[in-house]
Structure formats: C-alpha cells, structure tokens
Design an enzyme around this catalytic site. Structure first.
Site, mmCIF file in Angstrom:
data_model
loop_
_atom_site.group_PDB
_atom_site.id
_atom_site.type_symbol
_atom_site.label_atom_id
_atom_site.label_comp_id
_atom_site.label_asym_id
_atom_site.label_seq_id
_atom_site.Cartn_x
_atom_site.Cartn_y
_atom_site.Cartn_z
ATOM 1 N N TYR A 57 34.781 29.253 32.092
ATOM 2 C CA TYR A 57 34.124 29.685 33.330
ATOM 3 C C TYR A 57 32.814 28.928 33.562
ATOM 4 O O TYR A 57 32.299 28.915 34.683
ATOM 5 C CB TYR A 57 33.773 31.178 33.284
ATOM 6 N N HIS A 113 42.187 32.453 25.229
ATOM 7 C CA HIS A 113 42.264 32.581 26.683
ATOM 8 C C HIS A 113 43.697 32.463 27.213
ATOM 9 O O HIS A 113 44.082 33.174 28.147
ATOM 10 C CB HIS A 113 41.364 31.537 27.351
#
Length: 309
Positions: A57, A113
C-alpha cells in the site's frame, strides 16, 4: 468515542483485536500515500486503535508517523501489515523493511498478502509479462513462505501471523506443512460476497476473519434493500453493512480519509434477526474489489487455483 472502538475479539494467540479498525489502502501515488498520515491521525484521535496497512500500500511510513504524532502508547494499538507477493523469497528482509518504514519495534499481526508469488523487481511491485499478465514466480510455494513467517513470529518481530486472500482450498494445502495455525484470515467480504462456507471453516479452525472492502463500495451501499433497512434505523447504509459483519463475528477495516465518516463507521447497530436475514439474502458470490481480469485471472492466478470458484 464509540464504544465499538474498544470492543475486541480474541485471536487464537490470546491477543485482543479491536473489531472495528481503519484500513489504510491508497493509490500508488506517493503524494496520496503521504497524505495518509493526517487522516490516520484523525482516526487515532477519534479512538481507533486498530490500523491495517501493508507494504504494497505504501502506507507503513504514514501509519508510523501518525502513531508517533498521536502520543498513544504502542501497547494500546493493534497494527497489521502484510508481506507483499514479491517478497516471498526474502521474508526476513521484508519484515525488517516494514518495521523500518513504520518506525515500530513490532507488528501485532503479519499476513501473507496473497497465496502466490510475483517475480521480484526492486523498481516494480507489479511486474508484467509481455502479454500484460502479472509476472509470477513459480519456483516456490506458500508452504515455504509460511515456514519463513513462522520464523518471523519466533523472532518476536510480530505477535501473530496470518493470511490474506486464501481460501478453504489453499488453506487445506497450507495446513499439510504448517506448524503454527494462522491467527487471522483477511478476505473480501460484504453482503454480495458473504463467504459463509469460508467463515464457518475459519471458526471451526479458530481463525478470526477480517473483511476488507467490507461495505462492497457503492455497488452494495446503494442497494435499495440496504437503503430501506438503513432508513428504519435512521442510519447510513455503511453503518448497516458494518453492523451485519460485526454481528457475524467478523472484524472490519473500512477505509476513510474523512473524519466524519471515520466516526460514522464505528457506530454499530443492533440489527434485528429479520433484517440480518434480509441482508443475508443479498448474497450473489460477486467479487467487487478483486474480480477476474480479461485473462480470467485475479492478479495472476485463476479463480480455480485461488479456490475462489
């Protein structure tokens, strides 16, 4: 401060995780990533104690800056980050980078992730093949990655480890070699994608579930049925949907950079059983955040391989 910001669920490690958190996903624009510091700080000042970020991110540093500026003792916070898909062959290095980015001594939760690995390119986290598809690294598997995650846990750099975007199918494969049971699974989940089977499986295994994209964006928020229920409670569609999640025992991490909506998102309602059943009826197995691309894949893997069929 909303009482729901202090409500917690207990992980299989014994740690407490606030059931309402703040998601800190932004675009790949460094300017937008840097802006996150200010709105993460407003959330912390409003009472949020659970912050969900990820290396990919680009917001680990802003999260750390906001935590430092808030003056809130570290032990009062629950901070999650995620191992990116292009670091699966360098897990120990990656957690050190994430800790350095955030300026923290440890993370409360560290997630894989994605179940698949992407080729490492120091200048591009989403490398592509000439045909435009994500460039995968097929030389290892998530069982190997999990073994490295277990080492990170043993080091004390994280308090718990877990998964993101895994399915019953991929978890079953993982459990053939795993020594540590995941504490958390984070997946896309909302009324159009209730994932009842997956949720039941995780509860049976003692794995807490977190919903990302929990409101289903405008697609679900603007559903007339949700709007009608919201009007009965003099609430917003967002509040209704988040309340539905919490009632199922699911952690939610909605993202909002707006101070008003941050406060709105933690006003959880006591929905009637009848309204819960109506919302349950909206299920249509529709992915909104991560749906198949023109190749029929999601970030490089087929729906079948992900176990998302």
């Amino acid at each position: 401060m909303s009482e729901w910001l202090t409500k917690t669920l207990t992980l299989n490690t014994g740690a407490k995780v606030p059931i309402v958190g703040l998601g800190v996903f932004v675009s790949r624009d460094p300017v937008e990533q840097a802006k996150a510091t200010s709105w993460v700080l407003t959330a912390l000042q409003a009472g949020y104690r659970h912050i969900d970020t990820a290396w990919i991110y680009g917001t680990e540093k802003p999260v750390g800056e906001a935590i430092k500026a808030s003056g809130i003792p570290r032990e009062e916070l629950f901070v999650t980050t995620k191992l990116p898909w292009n670091h699966t062959k360098r897990v120990q290095w990656s957690i050190d980078q994430s800790l350095k980015n955030a300026g923290l001594d440890y993370f409360d939760l560290y997630l894989i992730h994605w179940p698949h690995s992407v080729a490492y390119d120091e200048n591009e986290s989403r490398p592509r093949n000439p045909d435009g598809q994500i460039k995968l690294d097929e030389t290892g598997n998530f069982n190997d990655t999990w073994a490295e995650m277990e080492k990170v846990l043993a080091s004390g750099k994280v308090k718990a480890i877990g998964l993101s975007n895994f399915s019953v199918k991929t978890m079953e494969e993982l459990f053939k070699t795993a020594k540590v049971m995941p504490a958390m699974l984070q997946v896309e989940m909302h009324p159009y994608l209730a994932q009842d089977e997956l949720l039941a499986y995780c509860k049976e295994k003692g794995i807490t579930v977190t919903a990302y994209a929990p409101t289903g964006y405008a697609t679900v928020r603007e559903d007339p049925t949700v709007g009608e229920i919201a009007s009965h409670y003099a609430a917003t569609p967002t509040q209704v949907i988040l309340s539905w999640h919490v009632g199922r025992g699911v952690v939610v991490v909605p993202k909002s950079a707006d101070a008003g909506r941050q406060k709105e998102n933690c006003q959880i309602l006591n929905l009637s059983e009848a309204d819960v059943q109506i919302i349950n009826g909206l299920e249509r197995n529709q992915r909104i955040c991560n749906k198949p691309d023109e190749f029929g894949n999601v970030s490089g893997w087929s729906m079948e391989r992900l176990g998302w069929m």
